[in-house]
Design an enzyme around this catalytic site. Structure first.
Site, PDB file in Angstrom:
ATOM      1  N   CYS A 239     -34.671  38.169 -37.428  1.00  0.00           N
ATOM      2  CA  CYS A 239     -34.518  39.588 -37.769  1.00  0.00           C
ATOM      3  C   CYS A 239     -35.876  40.228 -38.070  1.00  0.00           C
ATOM      4  O   CYS A 239     -36.661  40.440 -37.145  1.00  0.00           O
ATOM      5  CB  CYS A 239     -33.515  39.757 -38.900  1.00  0.00           C
ATOM      6  SG  CYS A 239     -32.805  41.416 -38.965  1.00  0.00           S
ATOM      7  N   HIS A 325     -28.546  37.069 -36.478  1.00  0.00           N
ATOM      8  CA  HIS A 325     -28.526  36.122 -37.594  1.00  0.00           C
ATOM      9  C   HIS A 325     -27.712  34.891 -37.212  1.00  0.00           C
ATOM     10  O   HIS A 325     -26.477  34.915 -37.285  1.00  0.00           O
ATOM     11  CB  HIS A 325     -27.904  36.784 -38.834  1.00  0.00           C
ATOM     12  CG  HIS A 325     -28.819  37.739 -39.523  1.00  0.00           C
ATOM     13  ND1 HIS A 325     -29.505  37.415 -40.668  1.00  0.00           N
ATOM     14  CD2 HIS A 325     -29.175  39.008 -39.218  1.00  0.00           C
ATOM     15  CE1 HIS A 325     -30.245  38.450 -41.045  1.00  0.00           C
ATOM     16  NE2 HIS A 325     -30.057  39.428 -40.181  1.00  0.00           N
ATOM     17  N   GLU A 327     -27.170  32.325 -38.833  1.00  0.00           N
ATOM     18  CA  GLU A 327     -26.446  31.758 -39.976  1.00  0.00           C
ATOM     19  C   GLU A 327     -25.131  32.489 -40.249  1.00  0.00           C
ATOM     20  O   GLU A 327     -24.321  32.025 -41.060  1.00  0.00           O
ATOM     21  CB  GLU A 327     -27.326  31.816 -41.233  1.00  0.00           C
ATOM     22  CG  GLU A 327     -27.427  33.161 -41.909  1.00  0.00           C
ATOM     23  CD  GLU A 327     -28.332  34.157 -41.204  1.00  0.00           C
ATOM     24  OE1 GLU A 327     -28.375  35.318 -41.623  1.00  0.00           O
ATOM     25  OE2 GLU A 327     -29.008  33.765 -40.210  1.00  0.00           O
TER      26      GLU A 327
END
Length: 359
Positions: A239, A325, A327
């Site tokens: 990001c 992202h 995750e």
């Protein structure tokens, strides 16, 4: 208690105040995440923003300390169609977050899609709309704001002390889930301030440049630090970290008309044709600029909704980044394999290499 959201263009949305009393300024954005409201509000990337949830009901499954992405909420205010409680609304009140329920979020989202993210004020209680609008127009825009310093850790700390590779994470507003994923994948993780010494970072087996809020363009010293790391250690950017890598290659960024916030963007890995549904939270995108190729980078991932650059990889195979992202939290974890490869790596001259390029 009544409340309202007033946007800088004069549009007002009225509802019921269900959090803390008072007012909060911020950039009004919306997220399409269907779950993970607690993760959203505690994500440092939402610093200085008023978050509108597009899901119809928020708060259905309560709150848990383990769901927090940082030690405190970072969103300035929360806007919902229907807030469910009492655990969620009590939590918002206890943390001092202005929250509005009963807002026509469909109309608000259409308005933001057409006009773009804009400055706003969320008011809980009685107040003059005219005074609120005058105040919000005096607030600084998000463009040009460097926010990493206000959300970064104040001191370095060890998050996980055992693993097959020693990974240094530069905290520009790092989510806890990123650290969890690295640790679960088998990395020893140490977290550093946003202004960490590049020489100290280069002593690790790999460096992860984290997510974070605000505009990357003003982060001149952070860009210089990233530039000093190039060629010395494997690097993975996520990001804001992705954007800083591009800036370190002298490639510009641009603000999107409508930011990407949510968990439903299809992202294609160009080499394999594999498509992952990715979690996103950003207002700025990296341009596909000639400077990237001149610096040895190629675009590795693209957003299938609007074609924006979603990933970069360096010809050396030791530098890579993603705009999304991997995750999740909230959102899908289709690309979580990135952390397995980043943590385990492959020995290359005695150093762990981040083979994200072949994720």
């Amino acid at each position: 208690m009544t409340g309202f959201l007033a946007l800088e263009d004069g549009t007002v949305f009225r509802g019921e105040a269900v959090g803390a009393e008072g007012f909060a300024f911020g950039e009004a954005v919306f997220t399409t995440a269907m779950t993970g409201y607690q993760e959203v509000v505690t994500d440092p990337s939402y610093a200085e923003q008023i978050v509108c949830f597009t899901a119809a009901m928020i708060g259905n499954y309560g709150v848990e300390p383990d769901r927090c992405e940082s030690r405190r909420p970072h969103a300035r205010a929360v806007v919902m169609r229907e807030a469910r409680g009492p655990a969620w609304t009590d939590w918002l009140h206890e943390h001092g977050i202005v929250a509005l329920s009963g807002i026509d979020t469909r109309s608000l989202v259409v308005h933001l899609r057409e006009g773009g993210a804009m400055r706003g004020i969320a008011v809980a209680g009685e107040a003059s709309v005219e005074e609120a609008l005058r105040a919000v127009r005096e607030q600084p825009p998000m463009a040009g704001r460097a926010l990493a310093a206000q959300v970064s850790t104040r001191e370095p700390y060890v998050y996980s002390d055992a693993g097959t590779a020693r990974i240094a994470v530069v905290d520009y507003g790092c989510k806890r889930s990123i650290l969890d994923r690295l640790a679960w994948a088998g990395a020893a993780v140490t977290v550093f301030r946003h202004d960490a010494d590049p020489e100290e970072l280069a002593s690790y087996d790999g460096v992860l440049l984290s997510n974070g809020p605000g505009d990357p363009e003003p982060l001149a010293s952070e860009v210089e630090a990233v530039r000093a790391l190039l060629g010395k250690v494997p690097i993975l950017g996520i990001c804001l970290g992705h954007q800083l890598l591009a800036l370190a290659a002298h490639s510009p960024t641009r603000r999107l008309a409508v930011g990407h916030h949510g968990g439903n963007h299809a992202v294609m890995e160009l080499d394999s044709g594999r498509v992952d549904i990715g979690a996103h939270n950003h207002e700025v995108a990296v341009l596909d600029h000639p400077a990237l190729a001149a610096a040895g980078y190629r675009v590795s991932h693209r957003d299938l909704n609007d074609g924006t650059v979603e990933g970069l990889v360096h010809a050396s195979g030791r530098i890579a980044s993603v705009q999304f992202h991997p995750e999740g939290a909230p959102g899908p974890i289709d690309a979580a394999r990135i952390f397995d490869l980043a943590a385990a790596g492959a020995l290359d001259g005695g150093r762990a290499t981040l083979h994200i390029a072949r994720a």
